[in-house]
Design a protein around this motif. Structure first.
Motif, short mmCIF file in Angstrom:
data_model
loop_
_atom_site.label_atom_id
_atom_site.label_comp_id
_atom_site.label_asym_id
_atom_site.label_seq_id
_atom_site.Cartn_x
_atom_site.Cartn_y
_atom_site.Cartn_z
N LEU A 201 -21.77 6.39 -17.49
CA LEU A 201 -21.98 5.02 -17.43
C LEU A 201 -22.69 5.06 -18.66
O LEU A 201 -22.35 3.88 -20.12
N LEU A 202 -23.92 5.93 -19.60
CA LEU A 202 -24.54 5.44 -20.46
C LEU A 202 -24.14 5.93 -21.72
O LEU A 202 -23.86 5.12 -23.39
N THR B 258 -35.76 9.06 -13.92
CA THR B 258 -34.67 8.48 -14.20
C THR B 258 -35.25 6.73 -14.76
O THR B 258 -34.13 7.00 -15.31
N VAL B 259 -35.74 6.36 -14.78
CA VAL B 259 -36.09 4.74 -15.00
C VAL B 259 -36.04 5.33 -16.56
O VAL B 259 -35.26 4.78 -17.08
N ASN C 2 -33.64 2.22 -18.26
CA ASN C 2 -33.97 1.86 -19.01
C ASN C 2 -33.32 1.90 -20.11
O ASN C 2 -32.50 0.65 -20.64
N PRO C 3 -32.63 3.00 -20.87
CA PRO C 3 -30.96 3.17 -21.98
C PRO C 3 -30.32 2.06 -21.12
O PRO C 3 -29.49 1.81 -22.30
N ILE C 4 -29.37 2.33 -19.93
CA ILE C 4 -28.56 1.89 -19.99
C ILE C 4 -28.84 0.29 -20.02
O ILE C 4 -27.49 -0.29 -20.81
N GLY D 214 -35.06 -3.54 -16.01
CA GLY D 214 -35.58 -4.27 -17.04
C GLY D 214 -35.33 -6.40 -16.33
O GLY D 214 -35.34 -7.16 -16.61
N ALA D 215 -35.05 -6.35 -14.57
CA ALA D 215 -34.76 -7.08 -13.68
C ALA D 215 -36.46 -8.21 -13.80
O ALA D 215 -35.84 -9.26 -14.10
#
Length: 264
Positions: free
Chosen positions: A37-38, A85-86, A91-93, A148-149
């Motif tokens: 996805l990224l 993974t964060v 975070n990059p996504i 980012g929520a």
């Protein structure tokens, strides 16, 4: 359409649709899916032929968030990947979605939970099927929000509502999501894909250079003073005033014809 196992990619009329494709696992996020996805989002951001992006899920869910089976299995095997993974994926996504220089629409089918919901929050527009629901269940497992929520959700629904949804880990159905401003539109289940494509195609045919600057000034204004926001708007207007799209729009207005935007 090309199939890359866990991710489907389709291009139509300047719109790139990215479909999370693990329907049996409610499109939960494995390392492979996050990396695909990224990469796909970064490619969409970089390709001039892509003028709008739709993000959706295959099957009955949009995205259930982290794949907990993989997460636990890796930890039990002594692999530290879940702890990274964060920083390495989520975070990059989210940064790529928010900073994408073209509109991103999340077409939310079924459940959107955790990081999956956060990806929708980070998008510019959210269109939901009647089956859609949103859940921030981090507190139930003794964690705080990620992806980012904490930044996106309160900008959509306000601090008080965001705190309620995160502290109580309460599910929001499509009707409530529309009422509180979490989504912009709710459509019947069978019409979601078509409606998302309609909106994305309209945006893809629009002044994409202006869309990029609109996203930029909105993000700047969300985290700046009034004077900083005014300066960002001034800079954007000066740059956009020199674009071919602006000239075309003015000429079309005078000639009383539809403008033909190219993104230049």
């Amino acid at each position: 359409m090309t199939t890359e196992d866990v991710l489907l990619t389709a291009d139509t009329d300047g719109v790139r649709t990215l479909t999370l494709n693990r329907p049996k696992s409610y499109n939960s996020l494995t390392v492979e899916l996050k990396e695909r996805l990224l990469d796909a989002l970064r490619a969409a951001a970089a390709e001039d032929t892509v003028r709008a992006v739709v993000l959706t899920g295959a099957g009955k869910a949009f995205c259930a968030g982290q794949d907990l089976k993989e997460h636990v299995g890796l930890l039990q095997a002594g692999d530290s990947a879940p702890l990274r993974t964060v920083a390495e994926h989520y975070n990059p996504i989210v940064r790529t979605i928010v900073r994408m220089p073209k509109p991103v629409i999340s077409a939310v089918n079924g459940s959107a939970a955790g990081a999956g919901a956060a990806f929708a929050y980070a998008s510019d527009l959210r269109i939901a099927a009647t089956s859609a629901s949103f859940l921030m269940a981090f507190a139930n497992v003794g964690l705080g929000p990620d992806s980012g929520a904490s930044w996106t959700l309160q900008r959509l629904v306000g601090y008080g509502r965001a705190a309620e949804l995160m502290l109580l880990a309460r599910t929001v159905d499509a009707e409530e999501a529309l009422r509180i401003g979490l989504v912009g539109e709710v459509v019947p289940e069978g019409e979601l894909a078509e409606r998302a494509q309609q909106v994305a195609a309209r945006l893809a045919a629009g002044p994409t250079a202006a869309y990029a600057r609109i996203k930029d000034v909105l993000t700047t204004a969300a985290e700046s003073t009034l004077d900083e926001a005014l300066a960002a708007e001034d800079a954007a207007q000066a740059a956009l005033g020199a674009t071919a799209d602006h000239s075309e729009a003015v000429e079309a207005f005078v000639a009383k014809r539809p403008p033909n935007f190219t993104g230049a």
